[in-house]
Design a protein around this motif. Structure first.
Motif, PDB file in Angstrom:
ATOM      1  N   HIS A   5     -72.469 106.287  83.933  1.00  0.00           N
ATOM      2  CA  HIS A   5     -71.693 104.940  83.131  1.00  0.00           C
ATOM      3  C   HIS A   5     -72.530 103.974  84.213  1.00  0.00           C
ATOM      4  CE1 HIS A   5     -68.561 101.901  82.290  1.00  0.00           C
ATOM      5  NE2 HIS A   5     -69.814 101.764  81.439  1.00  0.00           N
ATOM      6  N   ILE A   6     -73.547 103.104  83.370  1.00  0.00           N
ATOM      7  CA  ILE A   6     -74.069 102.217  84.006  1.00  0.00           C
ATOM      8  C   ILE A   6     -73.782 100.598  83.433  1.00  0.00           C
ATOM      9  CG2 ILE A   6     -76.490 101.165  84.677  1.00  0.00           C
ATOM     10  CD1 ILE A   6     -77.624 103.934  84.332  1.00  0.00           C
ATOM     11  N   VAL A   7     -73.410  99.764  83.940  1.00  0.00           N
ATOM     12  CA  VAL A   7     -72.871  98.662  83.515  1.00  0.00           C
ATOM     13  C   VAL A   7     -74.221  97.444  83.919  1.00  0.00           C
ATOM     14  CG1 VAL A   7     -71.616  96.556  83.667  1.00  0.00           C
ATOM     15  CG2 VAL A   7     -70.494  98.733  83.784  1.00  0.00           C
ATOM     16  N   VAL A   8     -74.613  96.866  82.798  1.00  0.00           N
ATOM     17  CA  VAL A   8     -75.564  95.666  82.800  1.00  0.00           C
ATOM     18  C   VAL A   8     -75.038  94.457  82.635  1.00  0.00           C
ATOM     19  CG1 VAL A   8     -77.588  94.891  81.831  1.00  0.00           C
ATOM     20  CG2 VAL A   8     -77.174  97.333  81.631  1.00  0.00           C
ATOM     21  N   VAL A   9     -74.844  93.507  83.774  1.00  0.00           N
ATOM     22  CA  VAL A   9     -74.311  92.257  83.906  1.00  0.00           C
ATOM     23  C   VAL A   9     -75.576  91.420  83.809  1.00  0.00           C
ATOM     24  CG1 VAL A   9     -72.906  90.896  84.823  1.00  0.00           C
ATOM     25  CG2 VAL A   9     -72.358  92.969  85.131  1.00  0.00           C
ATOM     26  N   ASN A  66     -65.604  97.974  87.774  1.00  0.00           N
ATOM     27  CA  ASN A  66     -64.981  98.646  88.828  1.00  0.00           C
ATOM     28  C   ASN A  66     -65.117 100.398  88.609  1.00  0.00           C
ATOM     29  OD1 ASN A  66     -62.819  99.077  91.061  1.00  0.00           O
ATOM     30  ND2 ASN A  66     -61.537  99.994  89.332  1.00  0.00           N
ATOM     31  N   GLU A  67     -65.275 100.801  87.191  1.00  0.00           N
ATOM     32  CA  GLU A  67     -65.425 102.161  86.952  1.00  0.00           C
ATOM     33  C   GLU A  67     -66.786 102.668  86.697  1.00  0.00           C
ATOM     34  OE1 GLU A  67     -63.061 102.366  83.279  1.00  0.00           O
ATOM     35  OE2 GLU A  67     -61.144 102.158  84.138  1.00  0.00           O
ATOM     36  N   ALA A  68     -67.607 101.807  86.876  1.00  0.00           N
ATOM     37  CA  ALA A  68     -68.974 102.279  86.580  1.00  0.00           C
ATOM     38  C   ALA A  68     -69.854 103.039  87.667  1.00  0.00           C
ATOM     39  CB  ALA A  68     -70.279 100.899  86.593  1.00  0.00           C
ATOM     40  N   ASP A  69     -70.646 103.921  87.568  1.00  0.00           N
ATOM     41  CA  ASP A  69     -71.405 104.582  88.332  1.00  0.00           C
ATOM     42  C   ASP A  69     -72.426 103.723  89.212  1.00  0.00           C
ATOM     43  OD1 ASP A  69     -70.160 107.142  88.316  1.00  0.00           O
ATOM     44  OD2 ASP A  69     -71.117 107.093  86.272  1.00  0.00           O
ATOM     45  N   ALA A 110     -61.439  93.494  80.407  1.00  0.00           N
ATOM     46  CA  ALA A 110     -62.208  94.759  80.412  1.00  0.00           C
ATOM     47  C   ALA A 110     -63.405  94.918  81.197  1.00  0.00           C
ATOM     48  CB  ALA A 110     -62.514  94.750  78.654  1.00  0.00           C
ATOM     49  N   ALA A 111     -64.129  93.614  81.318  1.00  0.00           N
ATOM     50  CA  ALA A 111     -65.435  93.604  82.010  1.00  0.00           C
ATOM     51  C   ALA A 111     -65.453  93.850  83.373  1.00  0.00           C
ATOM     52  CB  ALA A 111     -66.145  92.153  81.720  1.00  0.00           C
ATOM     53  N   PHE A 153     -74.501 103.063  78.739  1.00  0.00           N
ATOM     54  CA  PHE A 153     -74.562 101.754  79.108  1.00  0.00           C
ATOM     55  C   PHE A 153     -73.400 100.817  78.456  1.00  0.00           C
ATOM     56  CE2 PHE A 153     -78.640 103.860  79.709  1.00  0.00           C
ATOM     57  CZ  PHE A 153     -78.860 103.286  80.911  1.00  0.00           C
ATOM     58  N   THR A 154     -72.691  99.903  79.350  1.00  0.00           N
ATOM     59  CA  THR A 154     -72.190  98.909  78.889  1.00  0.00           C
ATOM     60  C   THR A 154     -72.902  97.578  79.216  1.00  0.00           C
ATOM     61  OG1 THR A 154     -70.028 100.038  79.101  1.00  0.00           O
ATOM     62  CG2 THR A 154     -69.655  97.786  79.166  1.00  0.00           C
TER      63      THR A 154
END
Length: 213
Positions: free
Chosen positions: A5-9, A76-79, A70-71, A43-44
């Motif tokens: 799980h990858i988060v793009v900010v 916090n939960e992303a890999d 939620a963001a 991806f988020t």
């Protein structure tokens, strides 16, 4: 291997945004690199522009609205994280910094982070090493050695831009694979999948690289 799980900010303020565009290009390149490595990814994408009011209210009230909450939970939960900011006055934007100030302590510890930035001119190209890397090193993230800076004129003009994005994504993806417990790819497999890919760097060496920059 489990799904990564990858988060793009992204912290772009305009619509459309070159910062968001760079974030999307890095997302696509990372997805491709992970797919070649046999790793599933989801991806988020978090646009801080849409959370600007919620971030301000959180500072004033101490309580995050649901979208911001939620963001923060997603981070916090992303890999792993891809973080992209526009550059103002030779540093990251205030909105970008305000968001990361709200992230729970320790939530980035040991997580691979790919850094990227956009700016009006190439004069800002040192921002990744001079401002962003120290911030994420303080947050104990495992910062990928190569970041991507793109000036406004680079879009459509820099013939090496696609290669720079792909190389940084390949490096970041192999770092992520290593943290997930993936096997180190052989040189033969690397040549077949992505000629510019690098071997996974040992954890101790990456720590040395991050503290030395």
């Amino acid at each position: 291997m489990r799904t990564a799980h990858i988060v793009v900010v992204t912290a772009g303020l305009s619509e459309p945004s070159t910062t968001a565009l760079l974030g999307e290009q890095l997302r696509q390149a990372t997805a491709g690199a992970l797919d070649r490595a046999g790793i599933d990814a989801r991806f988020t994408v978090i646009s801080l522009r849409s959370l600007a009011k919620d971030i301000t209210h959180h500072y004033l009230t101490g309580f995050p609205a649901e979208p911001l909450d939620a963001a923060l939970k997603a981070v916090n939960e992303a890999d792993a994280i891809i973080a992209v900011t526009p550059v103002f006055k030779a540093s990251y934007s205030g909105l970008f910094k305000s968001f990361w100030d709200l992230v729970e302590d320790g939530s980035l510890a040991g997580k691979p982070v790919l850094l990227a930035a956009t700016g009006g001119t190439a004069r800002h190209s040192l921002v990744i090493d001079s401002a962003m890397r120290p911030l994420f090193s303080y947050l104990k993230a495992l910062v990928s050695p190569s970041g991507v800076f793109v000036s406004t004129d680079d879009f459509g003009a820099d013939t090496a831009l696609t290669s720079r994005i792909q190389d940084a994504a390949a490096e970041f993806s192999q770092l992520l694979a290593w943290t997930l417990g993936g096997a180190k790819p052989s040189q033969q497999n690397q040549a077949q999948t992505h000629p510019g890919a690098l071997e996974v760097t040992p954890f101790e060496e990456l720590l040395r690289l991050n503290t030395a920059r």
